[in-house]
Scaffold this active site. Structure first.
Site, short mmCIF file in Angstrom:
data_model
loop_
_atom_site.label_atom_id
_atom_site.label_comp_id
_atom_site.label_asym_id
_atom_site.label_seq_id
_atom_site.Cartn_x
_atom_site.Cartn_y
_atom_site.Cartn_z
N GLU A 588 53.65 30.68 33.68
CA GLU A 588 54.84 31.52 33.60
C GLU A 588 55.81 31.20 34.74
O GLU A 588 57.02 31.24 34.59
CB GLU A 588 54.39 32.97 33.69
CG GLU A 588 55.49 33.95 33.53
CD GLU A 588 55.03 35.32 34.02
OE1 GLU A 588 53.83 35.54 34.18
OE2 GLU A 588 55.92 36.15 34.26
N GLU A 657 39.40 27.71 40.95
CA GLU A 657 38.42 26.73 40.50
C GLU A 657 38.95 26.06 39.23
O GLU A 657 39.74 26.64 38.49
CB GLU A 657 37.08 27.40 40.22
CG GLU A 657 37.11 28.38 39.07
CD GLU A 657 35.76 29.01 38.81
OE1 GLU A 657 34.77 28.30 38.67
OE2 GLU A 657 35.70 30.25 38.73
N TYR A 658 38.48 24.85 38.98
CA TYR A 658 38.96 24.10 37.83
C TYR A 658 38.01 24.31 36.66
O TYR A 658 36.79 24.25 36.81
CB TYR A 658 39.04 22.61 38.18
CG TYR A 658 39.54 21.78 37.04
CD1 TYR A 658 40.82 21.99 36.54
CD2 TYR A 658 38.75 20.80 36.45
CE1 TYR A 658 41.29 21.25 35.48
CE2 TYR A 658 39.22 20.05 35.39
CZ TYR A 658 40.49 20.28 34.91
OH TYR A 658 40.96 19.55 33.85
N ASP A 703 45.28 42.39 29.03
CA ASP A 703 45.68 41.24 28.22
C ASP A 703 44.48 40.35 27.94
O ASP A 703 44.55 39.13 28.06
CB ASP A 703 46.78 40.46 28.95
CG ASP A 703 47.52 39.51 28.02
OD1 ASP A 703 47.25 39.56 26.80
OD2 ASP A 703 48.34 38.72 28.49
O1 ACK Z 1 44.61 25.55 27.48
P1 ACK Z 1 44.77 24.83 28.75
O2 ACK Z 1 44.33 23.45 28.90
O3 ACK Z 1 44.18 25.73 29.93
O4 ACK Z 1 46.31 24.98 29.20
C1 ACK Z 1 46.51 26.05 30.05
C2 ACK Z 1 47.47 25.65 31.15
O5 ACK Z 1 46.70 25.43 32.32
C3 ACK Z 1 48.52 26.71 31.44
O6 ACK Z 1 47.91 27.92 31.83
C4 ACK Z 1 45.34 25.52 32.00
N1 ACK Z 1 44.66 26.18 33.09
C5 ACK Z 1 45.05 27.29 33.75
N2 ACK Z 1 44.17 27.58 34.72
C6 ACK Z 1 43.22 26.62 34.68
C7 ACK Z 1 42.03 26.37 35.41
N3 ACK Z 1 41.64 27.17 36.41
N4 ACK Z 1 41.30 25.30 35.08
C8 ACK Z 1 41.68 24.49 34.07
N5 ACK Z 1 42.79 24.68 33.35
C9 ACK Z 1 43.55 25.73 33.63
C10 ACK Z 1 45.19 26.31 30.74
#
Ligand code: ACK
Length: 935
Positions: A588, A657-658, A703
């Site tokens: 956002e 975290e990823y 949400d």
């Molecule tokens: O569906 P996605 O690949 O997963 O696309 C969205 C995008 O960023 C916009 O929000 C990805 N995303 C958000 N936070 C994370 C996270 N912590 N680890 C991996 N992907 C993320 C989300």
């Protein structure tokens, strides 16, 4: 007179008219003052011989300068030959009669030097050999390098060396500094400092400021003189005084001897979690999950403490050296150990403790998780037997405390004489062994098997088959009694017993009644005993019991200064520890990237980086960072973990975290139909567990939707998206406006839509929708129905039907979440418990909610033989014409619809029908997991 007509004094000589002049002028003793090289500047005037009328040729235009070195300051006579000549001085400019008339002085200045002086002083002398000179001034001086501070070393005033040599000078370190490398410099002959070598550095607790060392301020420290500047105290430490060379740890936090002073203070780890034991007779494999809180350190290891309890009332005691641990008992780095050589049929308690580098510094006892096991489930007693000439029936008592449900028993027997044994298996605790030789002795042993493996054998029993013609013994009734009480309801057992025994009935009856009662009660007790530990285990593994005083979420708005909330809950990360690698999406407030984070003394980890795009307003910055101050308060395996924030430089970033598999909705769509039901339930369980944690902390998400769940490479689902900006405030459009978009109507409970009653119960409603999204592999809830239609339908009682292949229990759980009255919806804790039970009992997931319509038309409810009947059965009789006019006259052709539905090729008329009566028809559409509006 000089140029400015000021009278001046001079020494003059002008005996030009006489030959053989030798006139001397000598100074007093001039102390050398340490100088080796001395400069002599003389100012003088000299008359041009030619300008003197009638002067003989002996007239000179030069004079000589000499010196004599001496330690004696009071010499009154120095022989001519003792002097050393410095130079013969000639005038650059001599003056004439005209000049004299004009009274113009032509002053000459000459400088000469003498070097390598070594005595206390010297005398200067001027020799005139017949010139007309006036010595106006004589200046004798030496040069020195002035006091200087360089590289925190002080160099004193230094007199230059003689004969143009450099003087090497050793500097001394300024206050509060110490030598790093001996400071030296060279004083050059002309008084300048050259070639600085070495340096001093500020001592611990001090930092360099220009040419001195100043003390570190409170809250900062400098541990080593090698560090440049004072640094902020690392996390969980403080310094109240100036000059701190290290920061003290906060209460409950410690620093190990080998920890660098720049490292955060750490604490002992929390208790290891989820211990699992896999028993195999007399060895057991213990596994557990690492502690949730490593204490901030990476050196967590595990120790196993073992106690054995014989179970005969004797006290428990340490296991001793007979028990072996692989790879070792203490200092395990992996969360797994094999314990072997246990005694059979013995209770053991293993306490697993996690320790790290500061555990020994903490006075509090190490927390341990315990695992109890009982080895070798020996089937101890073979109760009784019935014999015939060629068979023996055995009945035995199962283990007292099985370590799991008994899967089967193994009966081993052999003829006593030849020892060739036979192994038989049975699920019951009665077995008739047939085909035996009459009048022969056999040896029997029995052992039980649970999921944990085989127990050890019970004692041997020798039994002899009857001889030809021998009747079975009268007490066979007792055997039958046991057989029945183990296999029939108690009443039946009792009646069989009464009917089959005639002798001594009253005595045996009483005895049997007691045994029967005992056995029945034990049976009941067994059921309870079996459930309770299970319950306990589940609670232990998954339950997050809310402790009195456990934390409650603090809304960032309760802070006067929202930046303080960020400081309190989010760790500031130095931007240099982050490496951004690629853009993975758009959030956002700006881009979302993936990258790596390497914090000091931590392992490098993959992270997601949300950044705030340039040109933001202060409010946007606050809103952006509010997510971090919310997320930073949570610590749960199913909540996305905040690593920290970057606020001190731009762009402002939030580091989490990823999650390798991104958001759940996209992930499910990508892997449509690829997961087992247990995997799907596992995902839902994770989400429910995260939501339970949030609701325990009094946090309402508002949400919850699959798009706001992230999935990692292990399929672990974590709740994310905690921004404040979507929370509705006093906007007149509030109910429908969020983030400049809409309230997520399809996911939101009716009371939250109608009057903004957002509670954990409304989150439960959303959770039901997420379950539906999971089971339909990311289908859009209510397909393409408009938001208004969804609100209306929900109000009229319509609820989403079960997705294809959805177990009935799961759809029921969804329906429970969508109870109109929010108090009747289950709590997240109950949802977690329900899902745990389903996972432990996968059979409960076998009954599918929609299988009967399509897969078993012969069941009484859906026994149809024509399309018309089928339409009647699903209350769609009025559409018979639509179907027949479209050519769907046989059930096969209707099945063909299903196939076409599955491939998303929807016949148009079918679409029409679904448009007219969407809700009646949704059931079958959902069964096919299709949208009525596709194509
Ligand atoms: O569906 P996605 O690949 O997963 O696309 C969205 C995008 O960023 C916009 O929000 C990805 N995303 C958000 N936070 C994370 C996270 N912590 N680890 C991996 N992907 C993320 C989300």
């Amino acid at each position: 007179m000089d140029e400015r007509n000021t009278p001046m004094r001079s020494y003059q000589v002008c005996n030009v008219m006489e030959a053989n002049q030798n006139n001397w002028l000598r100074t007093r003793h001039i102390p050398r003052d340490g100088a080796q090289r001395v400069y002599i500047e003389i100012k003088f005037t000299l008359r041009d011989c030619n300008s003197l009328p009638g002067v003989p040729g002996t007239c000179k235009e030069t004079f000589n300068m000499y010196y004599y070195e001496s330690n004696n300051p009071n010499l009154w006579f120095i022989k001519e030959s003792q002097y050393v000549k410095i130079d013969t001085i000639a005038a650059d400019e001599s003056f004439t009669q005209t000049d004299v008339g004009d009274r113009v002085m032509k002053l000459n200045t000459e400088v000469r030097d003498i070097s390598n002086l070594s005595k206390k002083g010297f005398y200067l002398a001027f020799q005139d050999v017949g010139a007309c000179i006036a010595l106006v001034s004589l200046r004798v001086f030496y040069k020195k390098c002035p006091t200087a501070v360089l590289n925190l070393a002080q160099f004193p005033d230094t007199v230059t060396g003689g004969d143009s040599a450099l003087v090497e000078v050793r500097g001394s370190c300024v206050n509060d500094s110490e030598e790093f490398e001996a400071p030296r410099m060279y004083c050059s002959a002309d008084g300048g400092w050259l070639v600085p070598i070495g340096r001093c550095v500020c001592k611990p607790g001090f930092e360099e400021s220009k040419d001195y060392c100043q003390p570190c301020r409170p809250g900062t420290y400098k541990a080593s003189s090698m560090d440049g500047y004072c640094s902020k105290c690392p996390p969980h430490s403080y310094s109240h005084q100036e000059k701190a060379s290290e920061c003290e740890c906060e209460k409950g936090f410690y620093r190990a001897d080998m920890d660098p002073r720049s490292m955060a203070c750490t604490r002992p780890p929390s208790v290891p979690e989820n211990p699992i034991s896999t028993l195999n007779d007399t060895s057991v494999t213990l596994e557990w999950s690492p502690p949730r809180d490593s204490g901030g350190r990476g050196d967590v290891t595990y120790n196993i403490h073992c106690r054995k309890c014989p179970g005969d009332g004797r006290k428990c005691s340490p296991c001793g050296s007979g028990v072996h641990f692989l790879p070792r008992q203490f200092g395990l780095s992996m969360a797994k150990v094999l314990v072997s050589d246990l005694l059979s049929n013995t209770n053991y308690t293993f306490s697993i403790e996690a320790v790290n580098g500061v555990s020994d510094l903490s006075p509090t006892l190490k927390q341990q998780v315990t695992v109890n096991i009982t080895t070798g489930q020996t089937v101890s007693v073979i109760l009784k037997e019935r014999k015939s000439k060629d068979s023996i029936t055995l009945a035995w008592q199962g283990p007292d405390r099985p370590n799991g449900a008994i899967v089967e028993y193994e009966v081993i027997y052999y003829e006593k004489r030849d020892q060739n044994y036979t192994v038989l298996k049975t699920k019951s605790n009665v077995m008739t062994v047939e085909g035996l030789k009459p009048g022969t002795t056999y040896v029997f042993r029995v052992r039980a098997r649970t999921d944990g493996g085989y127990g050890s054998y019970g004692g041997e029993i020798e039994l002899e088959t009857s001889h030809e013609g021998e009747l079975p013994p009268a007490c066979t009734c007792l055997c039958l009694f046991f057989i029945f009480i183990y296999h029939r309801p108690c009443v039946l057992a009792l009646s069989c017993f009464i009917a089959s025994c005639s002798e001594g009935i009253s005595k045996i009856f009483m005895l049997s009644l007691m045994v029967s009662t005992f056995t029945c009660c034990r049976h009941c007790g067994y059921i309870k005993a079996k459930q309770d530990p299970d319950e306990e285990k589940m609670q232990f593994q998954h339950g997050r019991v809310k402790l009195p005083g456990s934390r409650t979420y603090i809304h960032p708005h309760t802070y006067e200064d929202p930046n303080q909330a960020v400081r309190d809950f989010a760790k500031e990360i130095d931007a240099s520890s982050i490496r951004i690698e690629r853009v993975i999406g758009a959030g956002e407030f700006g881009e979302v990237c993936s990258g790596r984070l390497k914090l000091p003394s931590k392992r490098e980890i993959y992270v997601a980086i949300k950044s705030l795009k340039a040109g933001y307003s202060e409010k946007q910055r606050r809103d952006f960072l509010s997510e971090a101050s919310i997320m930073g308060q949570f610590d749960h395996p199913n909540i996305i973990r905040l690593e920290g924030v970057v606020t001190r430089c731009k762009p402002v970033m939030i580091i989490t975290e990823y999650m390798e598999n991104g958001s759940l909705d996209t992930f499910l769509k990508k892997h449509d139909g690829q997961f087992t039901i247990i995997q799907l339930v596992g995902m839902m369980r994770g989400i429910a567990s995260g939501m339970k944690y949030l609701s325990d902390m009094n946090y309402v998400h508002r949400d919850l939707a699959a798009r706001n769940i992230l999935v990692n490479s292990n399929l672990v689902c974590k709740v994310s998206d905690f921004g404040l900006s979507r929370v509705l405030e006093d906007d007149p459009e509030a109910a429908y406006t969020t983030r400049g978009g809409k309230i997520p109507i399809r996911w939101t409970a009716p009371e939250a839509i109608a009057y903004r009653k957002f509670t954990s119960a409304s989150d439960v409603w959303s959770y039901g929708i997420v379950m539906w999204e999971v089971m339909s592999y990311g289908e859009r809830p209510y397909w393409e129905m408009s938001n208004q239609d969804v609100i209306k339908a929900i109000d009229e009682g319509y609820r989403l039907p079960a997705p294809m292949d959805c177990p009935v229990v799961l759809h029921q759980l969804m329906l429970d979440c969508w109870e109109k009255s929010r108090s009747e919806r289950p709590k997240f804790g109950q949802i977690v418990n329900t899902l745990d039970k389903l996972i432990r009992n996968p059979n409960s997931l076998k009954e599918l909610a929609n299988s009967s319509i399509w897969e078993d038309p012969t069941t009484p409810e859906f026994s149809v033989s024509s399309v018309d009947e089928w339409l009647d059965a699903i209350k769609m009789g009025q559409y018979k014409d639509n179907f027949s006019s479209s050519g769907y006259v046989t059930l096969d052709s209707v099945l063909y619809i299903s196939l076409r539905c599955r491939t998303n090729v929807m016949p148009f008329n079918y679409l029409l029908v679904s448009l007219i009566i969407p809700f009646l028809f949704l059931e079958c559409l959902v069964t096919l997991r299709i949208s009525p509006f596709w194509d």
